[in-house]
Design an enzyme around this catalytic site. Structure first.
Site, PDB file in Angstrom:
ATOM      1  N   CYS A  52       0.865  -1.348  -0.031  1.00  8.44           N
ATOM      2  CA  CYS A  52       0.087   0.054   0.209  1.00  8.44           C
ATOM      3  C   CYS A  52       0.942   0.992   0.006  1.00  8.44           C
ATOM      4  O   CYS A  52       1.702   1.369   0.789  1.00  8.44           O
ATOM      5  CB  CYS A  52      -0.838   0.126   1.159  1.00  8.44           C
ATOM      6  N   CYS A  55       0.317   3.276   3.532  1.00  5.90           N
ATOM      7  CA  CYS A  55       0.805   2.645   4.978  1.00  5.90           C
ATOM      8  C   CYS A  55       2.419   3.345   5.357  1.00  5.90           C
ATOM      9  O   CYS A  55       3.103   3.583   4.646  1.00  5.90           O
ATOM     10  CB  CYS A  55       1.014   1.321   4.790  1.00  5.90           C
ATOM     11  N   HIS A 115      -4.361   0.414   7.919  1.00  3.05           N
ATOM     12  CA  HIS A 115      -4.843   0.087   6.615  1.00  3.05           C
ATOM     13  C   HIS A 115      -6.309  -0.518   6.631  1.00  3.05           C
ATOM     14  O   HIS A 115      -6.904  -0.237   5.883  1.00  3.05           O
ATOM     15  CB  HIS A 115      -3.556  -0.967   6.014  1.00  3.05           C
ATOM     16  N   ASN A 155     -13.389  10.237  -1.390  1.00  2.00           N
ATOM     17  CA  ASN A 155     -13.929   9.112  -2.399  1.00  2.00           C
ATOM     18  C   ASN A 155     -13.717   7.899  -1.583  1.00  2.00           C
ATOM     19  O   ASN A 155     -12.688   7.319  -1.423  1.00  2.00           O
ATOM     20  CB  ASN A 155     -13.054   9.326  -3.566  1.00  2.00           C
ATOM     21  N   SER A 163      -9.000   4.289  -5.276  1.00  6.66           N
ATOM     22  CA  SER A 163      -7.839   3.495  -5.737  1.00  6.66           C
ATOM     23  C   SER A 163      -7.109   2.670  -4.669  1.00  6.66           C
ATOM     24  O   SER A 163      -6.506   1.694  -5.054  1.00  6.66           O
ATOM     25  CB  SER A 163      -6.700   4.367  -6.410  1.00  6.66           C
ATOM     26  N   HIS A 166      -6.978   2.127   1.989  1.00  5.83           N
ATOM     27  CA  HIS A 166      -6.503   2.515   3.294  1.00  5.83           C
ATOM     28  C   HIS A 166      -7.213   3.816   3.246  1.00  5.83           C
ATOM     29  O   HIS A 166      -7.421   4.783   2.371  1.00  5.83           O
ATOM     30  CB  HIS A 166      -4.946   3.005   2.754  1.00  5.83           C
ATOM     31  N   HIS A 168      -8.426   7.233   3.050  1.00  5.95           N
ATOM     32  CA  HIS A 168      -7.714   8.744   3.134  1.00  5.95           C
ATOM     33  C   HIS A 168      -8.786   9.547   2.349  1.00  5.95           C
ATOM     34  O   HIS A 168      -9.757   9.106   2.016  1.00  5.95           O
ATOM     35  CB  HIS A 168      -6.610   8.427   2.203  1.00  5.95           C
ATOM     36  N   GLN A 170      -8.756  13.864   0.062  1.00  2.00           N
ATOM     37  CA  GLN A 170      -7.925  14.602  -0.786  1.00  2.00           C
ATOM     38  C   GLN A 170      -8.253  16.143  -0.468  1.00  2.00           C
ATOM     39  O   GLN A 170      -9.485  16.333   0.126  1.00  2.00           O
ATOM     40  CB  GLN A 170      -8.117  14.220  -2.237  1.00  2.00           C
TER      41      GLN A 170
HETATM   42  P1  H2U Z   1      -8.480   8.282  -4.624  1.00  2.00           P
HETATM   43  O1  H2U Z   1      -8.784   8.848  -3.363  1.00  2.00           O
HETATM   44  O2  H2U Z   1      -9.269   8.342  -5.743  1.00  2.00           O
HETATM   45  O3  H2U Z   1      -8.369   6.642  -4.412  1.00  2.00           O
HETATM   46  O4  H2U Z   1      -7.028   8.656  -4.984  1.00  2.00           O
HETATM   47  C1  H2U Z   1      -5.899   8.609  -4.292  1.00  2.00           C
HETATM   48  C2  H2U Z   1      -4.678   9.477  -4.874  1.00  2.00           C
HETATM   49  O5  H2U Z   1      -3.491   9.118  -4.390  1.00  2.00           O
HETATM   50  C3  H2U Z   1      -4.847   9.537  -6.165  1.00  2.00           C
HETATM   51  O6  H2U Z   1      -5.219  11.101  -6.762  1.00  2.00           O
HETATM   52  C4  H2U Z   1      -2.449   9.638  -5.338  1.00  2.00           C
HETATM   53  C5  H2U Z   1      -3.197   9.329  -6.733  1.00  2.00           C
HETATM   54  O7  H2U Z   1      -2.792  10.120  -7.605  1.00  2.00           O
HETATM   55  N1  H2U Z   1      -1.102   8.740  -5.364  1.00  2.00           N
HETATM   56  C6  H2U Z   1      -0.192   9.299  -5.051  1.00  2.00           C
HETATM   57  O8  H2U Z   1      -0.178  10.536  -4.780  1.00  2.00           O
HETATM   58  N2  H2U Z   1       1.018   8.489  -4.907  1.00  2.00           N
HETATM   59  C7  H2U Z   1       1.041   7.163  -5.144  1.00  2.00           C
HETATM   60  O9  H2U Z   1       2.298   6.666  -4.922  1.00  2.00           O
HETATM   61  C8  H2U Z   1      -0.191   6.666  -5.501  1.00  2.00           C
HETATM   62  C9  H2U Z   1      -1.370   7.375  -5.693  1.00  2.00           C
END
Ligand code: H2U
Ligand code: ZN
Length: 350
Positions: A52, A55, A115, A155, A163, A166, A168, A170
């Site tokens: 992940c 993590c 996680h 989201n 994606s 875990h 999170h 934004q």
């Molecule tokens: P979601 O909340 O839609 O899952 O998006 C997670 C974000 O994490 C996604 O915008 C970022 C992706 O660009 N990301 C990173 O910044 N670093 C990483 O190593 C993988 C994903």
């Protein structure tokens, strides 16, 4: 006085915040509630996943290593949709091909090092720490005078395109006001000019009087299914006190916000005994954009589920081409959410 039976007759409802309408078809949901509870195998997730990118101690896509963080952890998105060093630029070809550069900063916030958790499975004091970080991030991003709007959101669930499980969220900060904010700004500004009070103060007072769509009501916050909800289990969280943005919240308000978020998301999870997916986010006053006294802090939850953990509501057909439409009324949805237990269906297994 109502001159039609709102629980029987197809009708439209006005969204006070956007000025748009939705179509409600209550006659189609006369059949008894068939809340199917499908016991999906709960994928047991480990407390720590070496694969992940969120993590503690793990490597992210850009090669940097996450610290061994204890509460939450914020970093600039490695694949940011907006970039801080974008220069001002404008294209206008014959008034028809119009484009403008957009400058911004995108951040990711891991809510906890654990996680396997989700917001409803976190303790109130842990969620409170997330609220603290949201507040601090909002304040520090707003120090950049070119930033006009800050969107804090989450989201949740793969069905929403998230994606990584875990927990999170934004934060996107940018140089122009996005479309949803422009609509809400206009509606709230006009109301305030006419009535001298915020639109949501008066709307909240009416909802508290009617007691038909309230889901959570505590000292500082109310979560309700708005009269104009488009998504089946959509909710709107409103602060009882008129504040423009999260920086104005006191310690007591932040604690209550954490409690409200926990209670609401536990109720959501309990509806279909599943980790309830949604897109949720705060709408707050634009920053560095003059007087915003009319703006009232609130948070939207847009969950896509309709009848079970796997039956999704699609906004297609008529909804894409005309208006959003719903069968189950906002009042019925509020009753279903209200009837859920406030203890998570997985039990206190931490
Ligand atoms: P979601 O909340 O839609 O899952 O998006 C997670 C974000 O994490 C996604 O915008 C970022 C992706 O660009 N990301 C990173 O910044 N670093 C990483 O190593 C993988 C994903
Ligand atoms: Zn809003």
């Amino acid at each position: 006085m109502p001159n039609f039976e709102i629980n029987d007759v197809p009708h439209t409802r006005l969204n006070l915040l956007t000025g748009e309408r939705i179509l409600v078809s209550p006659h189609r949901s006369k059949r008894p509630w068939q809340g199917q509870v499908e016991d999906l195998p709960t994928e047991a997730r480990p407390e720590y996943d070496p694969a992940c990118y969120l993590c503690p101690g793990n490597k992210r896509a850009d090669g940097s290593e996450n610290p061994d963080y204890q509460a939450s952890f914020v970093f600039v998105n490695d694949f940011s949709a907006l970039l801080e060093d974008t220069q001002a630029g404008l294209i206008n070809e014959e008034g028809m091909l119009i484009a403008e550069t957009e400058r911004g900063i995108c951040k990711v916030i891991a809510f906890t090092p654990r996680h396997e958790l989700t917001l409803p499975e976190m303790e109130v004091d842990e969620i409170k720490k997330v609220v603290d970080v949201w507040q601090a991030e909002f304040a520090s991003l707003a120090l950049n005078d070119w930033i006009k709007y800050i969107q804090i959101f989450e989201n949740k669930g793969s069905i929403m395109g998230c994606s990584n499980p875990h927990p999170h969220g934004q934060i996107w900060a940018e140089s122009k006001l996005p479309m949803e904010i422009l609509k809400e700004e206009k509606q709230q500004r006009e109301y305030y000019l006419q009535h001298g009070k915020t639109l949501l103060s008066d709307y909240l007072a009416l909802e508290l009087k009617k007691q038909e769509r309230i889901v959570v009501d505590n000292e500082h916050f109310v979560a309700l299914v708005p009269f104009w909800a488009a998504w089946p289990f959509e909710t709107l969280l409103i602060s009882k006190r008129h504040v423009k943005d999260i920086t104005e919240f006191s310690e007591a308000e932040k604690l209550d916000l954490a409690k409200t978020l926990q209670e609401l998301t536990i109720r959501y999870d309990n509806i279909f005994s599943t980790s309830f997916p949604y897109s949720a986010g705060m709408h707050q006053a634009p920053v560095n954009a003059g007087d915003q006294e009319f703006w009232h802090w609130h948070m939207h939850f847009y969950p896509p589920l309709l009848r079970s953990a796997t039956v999704k509501k699609f906004m297609v057909g008529y909804e894409m081409l005309a208006n959003p439409q719903r069968d189950i009324t906002a009042e019925k949805a509020a009753e279903i959410i209200r009837n859920q237990a406030t203890v998570h269906y997985k039990g206190k297994n931490r």
